[in-house]
Design a protein around this motif. Structure first.
Motif, mmCIF file in Angstrom:
data_model
loop_
_atom_site.group_PDB
_atom_site.id
_atom_site.type_symbol
_atom_site.label_atom_id
_atom_site.label_comp_id
_atom_site.label_asym_id
_atom_site.label_seq_id
_atom_site.Cartn_x
_atom_site.Cartn_y
_atom_site.Cartn_z
ATOM 1 N N GLY A 1 107.844 -51.892 -36.023
ATOM 2 C CA GLY A 1 107.310 -52.527 -37.228
ATOM 3 C C GLY A 1 107.974 -53.872 -37.482
ATOM 4 N N ASN A 2 109.277 -53.957 -37.230
ATOM 5 C CA ASN A 2 109.984 -55.229 -37.374
ATOM 6 C C ASN A 2 109.492 -56.263 -36.361
ATOM 7 O OD1 ASN A 2 111.547 -54.171 -39.449
ATOM 8 N ND2 ASN A 2 113.231 -53.583 -38.086
ATOM 9 N N ILE A 3 109.158 -55.805 -35.153
ATOM 10 C CA ILE A 3 108.611 -56.724 -34.148
ATOM 11 C C ILE A 3 107.284 -57.310 -34.632
ATOM 12 C CG2 ILE A 3 107.608 -56.845 -31.823
ATOM 13 C CD1 ILE A 3 109.727 -54.811 -30.946
ATOM 14 N N LEU A 4 106.440 -56.459 -35.215
ATOM 15 C CA LEU A 4 105.158 -56.934 -35.750
ATOM 16 C C LEU A 4 105.382 -57.982 -36.838
ATOM 17 C CD1 LEU A 4 102.075 -56.809 -36.134
ATOM 18 C CD2 LEU A 4 102.442 -54.825 -37.628
ATOM 19 N N VAL A 5 106.305 -57.710 -37.757
ATOM 20 C CA VAL A 5 106.570 -58.645 -38.856
ATOM 21 C C VAL A 5 107.133 -59.956 -38.327
ATOM 22 C CG1 VAL A 5 107.957 -59.019 -40.925
ATOM 23 C CG2 VAL A 5 106.888 -56.799 -40.544
ATOM 24 N N VAL B 1 111.189 -64.017 -21.849
ATOM 25 C CA VAL B 1 110.073 -64.549 -22.640
ATOM 26 C C VAL B 1 110.601 -65.192 -23.916
ATOM 27 C CG1 VAL B 1 107.962 -63.969 -23.881
ATOM 28 C CG2 VAL B 1 108.454 -62.861 -21.698
ATOM 29 N N LEU B 2 111.553 -64.555 -24.580
ATOM 30 C CA LEU B 2 112.149 -65.144 -25.782
ATOM 31 C C LEU B 2 112.861 -66.455 -25.457
ATOM 32 C CD1 LEU B 2 113.673 -62.136 -27.788
ATOM 33 C CD2 LEU B 2 111.578 -63.423 -28.252
ATOM 34 N N LEU B 3 113.547 -66.500 -24.323
ATOM 35 C CA LEU B 3 114.222 -67.737 -23.916
ATOM 36 C C LEU B 3 113.214 -68.857 -23.703
ATOM 37 C CD1 LEU B 3 116.771 -69.252 -23.042
ATOM 38 C CD2 LEU B 3 116.439 -68.323 -20.729
ATOM 39 N N GLN B 4 112.082 -68.536 -23.071
ATOM 40 C CA GLN B 4 111.040 -69.548 -22.878
ATOM 41 C C GLN B 4 110.498 -70.042 -24.213
ATOM 42 O OE1 GLN B 4 108.235 -67.528 -20.342
ATOM 43 N NE2 GLN B 4 109.349 -68.037 -18.455
ATOM 44 N N LEU B 5 110.264 -69.115 -25.142
ATOM 45 C CA LEU B 5 109.799 -69.505 -26.477
ATOM 46 C C LEU B 5 110.797 -70.437 -27.147
ATOM 47 C CD1 LEU B 5 108.397 -66.081 -27.749
ATOM 48 C CD2 LEU B 5 107.074 -68.178 -27.491
ATOM 49 N N ALA B 6 112.080 -70.090 -27.066
ATOM 50 C CA ALA B 6 113.109 -70.926 -27.675
ATOM 51 C C ALA B 6 113.148 -72.314 -27.039
ATOM 52 C CB ALA B 6 114.469 -70.240 -27.554
ATOM 53 N N ASN B 7 113.012 -72.378 -25.710
ATOM 54 C CA ASN B 7 113.022 -73.674 -25.026
ATOM 55 C C ASN B 7 111.820 -74.529 -25.427
ATOM 56 O OD1 ASN B 7 115.394 -73.087 -23.652
ATOM 57 N ND2 ASN B 7 114.341 -72.241 -21.874
ATOM 58 N N TRP B 8 110.651 -73.907 -25.527
ATOM 59 C CA TRP B 8 109.458 -74.661 -25.923
ATOM 60 C C TRP B 8 109.606 -75.218 -27.337
ATOM 61 C CZ3 TRP B 8 105.725 -70.194 -24.154
ATOM 62 C CH2 TRP B 8 105.741 -70.125 -22.760
ATOM 63 N N LEU B 9 110.105 -74.405 -28.246
ATOM 64 C CA LEU B 9 110.279 -74.860 -29.625
ATOM 65 C C LEU B 9 111.363 -75.928 -29.710
ATOM 66 C CD1 LEU B 9 110.001 -71.413 -31.432
ATOM 67 C CD2 LEU B 9 108.350 -73.283 -31.542
ATOM 68 N N ALA B 10 112.415 -75.780 -28.911
ATOM 69 C CA ALA B 10 113.461 -76.804 -28.903
ATOM 70 C C ALA B 10 112.923 -78.131 -28.383
ATOM 71 C CB ALA B 10 114.634 -76.329 -28.045
ATOM 72 N N ASP B 11 112.041 -78.082 -27.396
ATOM 73 C CA ASP B 11 111.419 -79.309 -26.897
ATOM 74 C C ASP B 11 110.603 -79.992 -27.989
ATOM 75 O OD1 ASP B 11 112.524 -78.936 -24.397
ATOM 76 O OD2 ASP B 11 110.743 -77.984 -23.546
ATOM 77 N N GLU B 12 109.868 -79.176 -28.765
ATOM 78 C CA GLU B 12 109.090 -79.750 -29.866
ATOM 79 C C GLU B 12 110.005 -80.363 -30.916
ATOM 80 O OE1 GLU B 12 105.688 -79.996 -30.154
ATOM 81 O OE2 GLU B 12 105.775 -79.353 -28.054
ATOM 82 N N GLN B 13 111.152 -79.767 -31.142
ATOM 83 C CA GLN B 13 112.095 -80.305 -32.116
ATOM 84 C C GLN B 13 112.681 -81.632 -31.628
ATOM 85 O OE1 GLN B 13 115.720 -80.440 -32.217
ATOM 86 N NE2 GLN B 13 115.724 -81.121 -34.361
ATOM 87 N N SER C 1 113.279 -66.200 -36.641
ATOM 88 C CA SER C 1 112.262 -65.222 -36.226
ATOM 89 C C SER C 1 112.494 -64.781 -34.785
ATOM 90 C CB SER C 1 110.861 -65.833 -36.369
ATOM 91 O OG SER C 1 110.570 -66.124 -37.722
ATOM 92 N N LEU C 2 112.884 -65.729 -33.917
ATOM 93 C CA LEU C 2 113.195 -65.361 -32.536
ATOM 94 C C LEU C 2 114.394 -64.418 -32.482
ATOM 95 C CD1 LEU C 2 112.785 -68.787 -30.682
ATOM 96 C CD2 LEU C 2 111.219 -66.829 -30.617
ATOM 97 N N SER C 3 115.375 -64.652 -33.347
ATOM 98 C CA SER C 3 116.557 -63.786 -33.370
ATOM 99 C C SER C 3 116.183 -62.376 -33.795
ATOM 100 C CB SER C 3 117.612 -64.369 -34.313
ATOM 101 O OG SER C 3 118.076 -65.618 -33.852
ATOM 102 N N VAL C 4 115.268 -62.245 -34.740
ATOM 103 C CA VAL C 4 114.825 -60.915 -35.168
ATOM 104 C C VAL C 4 114.142 -60.191 -34.021
ATOM 105 C CG1 VAL C 4 113.291 -59.647 -36.733
ATOM 106 C CG2 VAL C 4 114.639 -61.571 -37.593
ATOM 107 N N LEU C 5 113.320 -60.911 -33.254
ATOM 108 C CA LEU C 5 112.676 -60.294 -32.092
ATOM 109 C C LEU C 5 113.722 -59.835 -31.078
ATOM 110 C CD1 LEU C 5 109.634 -62.697 -31.498
ATOM 111 C CD2 LEU C 5 109.575 -60.374 -32.427
ATOM 112 N N GLY C 6 114.756 -60.640 -30.874
ATOM 113 C CA GLY C 6 115.814 -60.248 -29.952
ATOM 114 C C GLY C 6 116.596 -59.042 -30.447
ATOM 115 N N GLU C 7 116.885 -58.994 -31.737
ATOM 116 C CA GLU C 7 117.637 -57.869 -32.292
ATOM 117 C C GLU C 7 116.839 -56.568 -32.211
ATOM 118 O OE1 GLU C 7 118.537 -59.103 -36.206
ATOM 119 O OE2 GLU C 7 119.984 -60.645 -35.595
ATOM 120 N N THR C 8 115.569 -56.625 -32.543
ATOM 121 C CA THR C 8 114.763 -55.412 -32.518
ATOM 122 C C THR C 8 114.544 -54.912 -31.094
ATOM 123 O OG1 THR C 8 112.774 -56.819 -32.624
ATOM 124 C CG2 THR C 8 113.579 -55.889 -34.688
#
Length: 308
Positions: free
Chosen positions: A89-93, A164-176, A192-199
């Motif tokens: 449920g936390n992953i969905l949120v 996959v989370l690392l790729q997401l973080a890299n893409w967002l960092a590039d946009e930043q 939000s990425l950290s929550v996905l990693g924790e869950t």
């Protein structure tokens, strides 16, 4: 996960699919056979070994202790099941929050390709985690949602959801770094990425630390020995009611044991496990709807009232 409409209490007495009876019918037949043999040999035993005859009181004490033991074990198993459901449920949120933030801070056609890439990767994360927890091959599901370079990197990894989370973080960092995201927006997305990693880590902990095997062996032996000795004690007191009473008591204890075994590993494919296929589709459908995209794949359908 078993999906069935609510039935009248009388109809529930005869439900076969969705019950644990198919798993224990062989052991119940053994208890029934022992019960009949105990009644047939009752007179001989009482004449030859009157001083060694068993009675109901010892089994009453043992039954109460065993019921408490089984109740504790099932509480531990259900706690694992409920924690697993809560983590998904936390992953969905968290997935919804991540996509909502990206859609709101990066609108317009100029960012449409990036939004598509991110939404597909968020969906891929859910499917990768499902396959890791079930120890199955995620290649087919990931190939639908990741481009070739990202797919090659993820498939080669052992912990695919984290890549996959690392790729997401890299893409967002590039946009930043390009100036499309402010520092505050980047920090909110990283949360939000950290929550996905924790869950995902919590789910891995549940999957990799089962209830100790010795505990399961002890439960199985104790329940079976009790159920096989019970007819011997009942035969001297209630006669031909022994097969009925002993089999019913055995059904109760054996069913509790099987239910505990099934829900202690919530990520499997048994009828009482979590419907991870349906959960993954729900996550994908939700984030795609927020981004105005079409989900990939078909929604899982229950077969024989079981939804995987």
């Amino acid at each position: 996960m078993i999906i069935r409409p609510r039935h009248h209490w009388f109809r529930l007495l005869f439900v076969w699919r969705g019950s644990v009876l198919p798993n224990i019918v062989g052991r119940l037949a053994l208890v029934l056979a022992v019960s009949v043999a105990s009644v047939l040999s009752r007179e001989w035993w009482m004449n030859a070994h009157a001083n060694s005859a068993l009675s109901i009181p010892p089994f009453t004490l043992m039954g109460v202790a065993l019921a408490i033991f089984l109740g504790f074990r099932n509480s531990v198993s259900y706690e694992r099941f409920w924690e697993a459901r809560r983590q998904w449920g936390n992953i969905l949120v968290a997935a919804r929050s991540l996509v909502r933030q990206v859609v709101s801070v990066l609108p317009g056609e100029s960012h449409a390709a990036f939004r598509l890439q991110l939404v597909r990767a968020v969906s891929a994360f859910a499917f990768a985690l499902k396959h890791q927890l079930r120890q199955t091959d995620a290649a087919a599901d990931l190939a639908l949602r990741l481009d070739a370079p990202a797919l090659a990197e993820v498939v080669a990894a052992r912990f695919q959801p984290q890549i996959v989370l690392l790729q997401l973080a890299n893409w967002l960092a590039d946009e930043q770094r390009r100036g499309n995201l402010s520092e505050m927006e980047w920090l909110a997305l990283d949360k939000s990425l950290s929550v996905l990693g924790e869950t995902s880590g919590a789910c891995e902990r549940i999957a990799s630390t089962p209830i100790p095997y010795t505990y399961r062996v002890l439960m199985n032996r104790t329940v079976m020995v009790y159920c096989l000795l019970l007819p011997v004690g009942l035969a001297t007191s209630i006669g031909w009611l022994t097969p009925l009473i002993a089999t019913f008591v055995a059904y109760t204890f054996l069913a509790l044991e099987i239910i505990g075994e099934q829900i202690e590993e919530p990520f499997g494919t048994e009828p009482n496990d979590l419907a991870l296929d349906a959960l993954c589709h729900t996550i994908e459908y939700s984030v795609c709807e927020m981004a105005g995209l079409a989900p990939l794949g078909e929604a899982p359908v229950a077969h024989d009232y079981v939804l995987n």
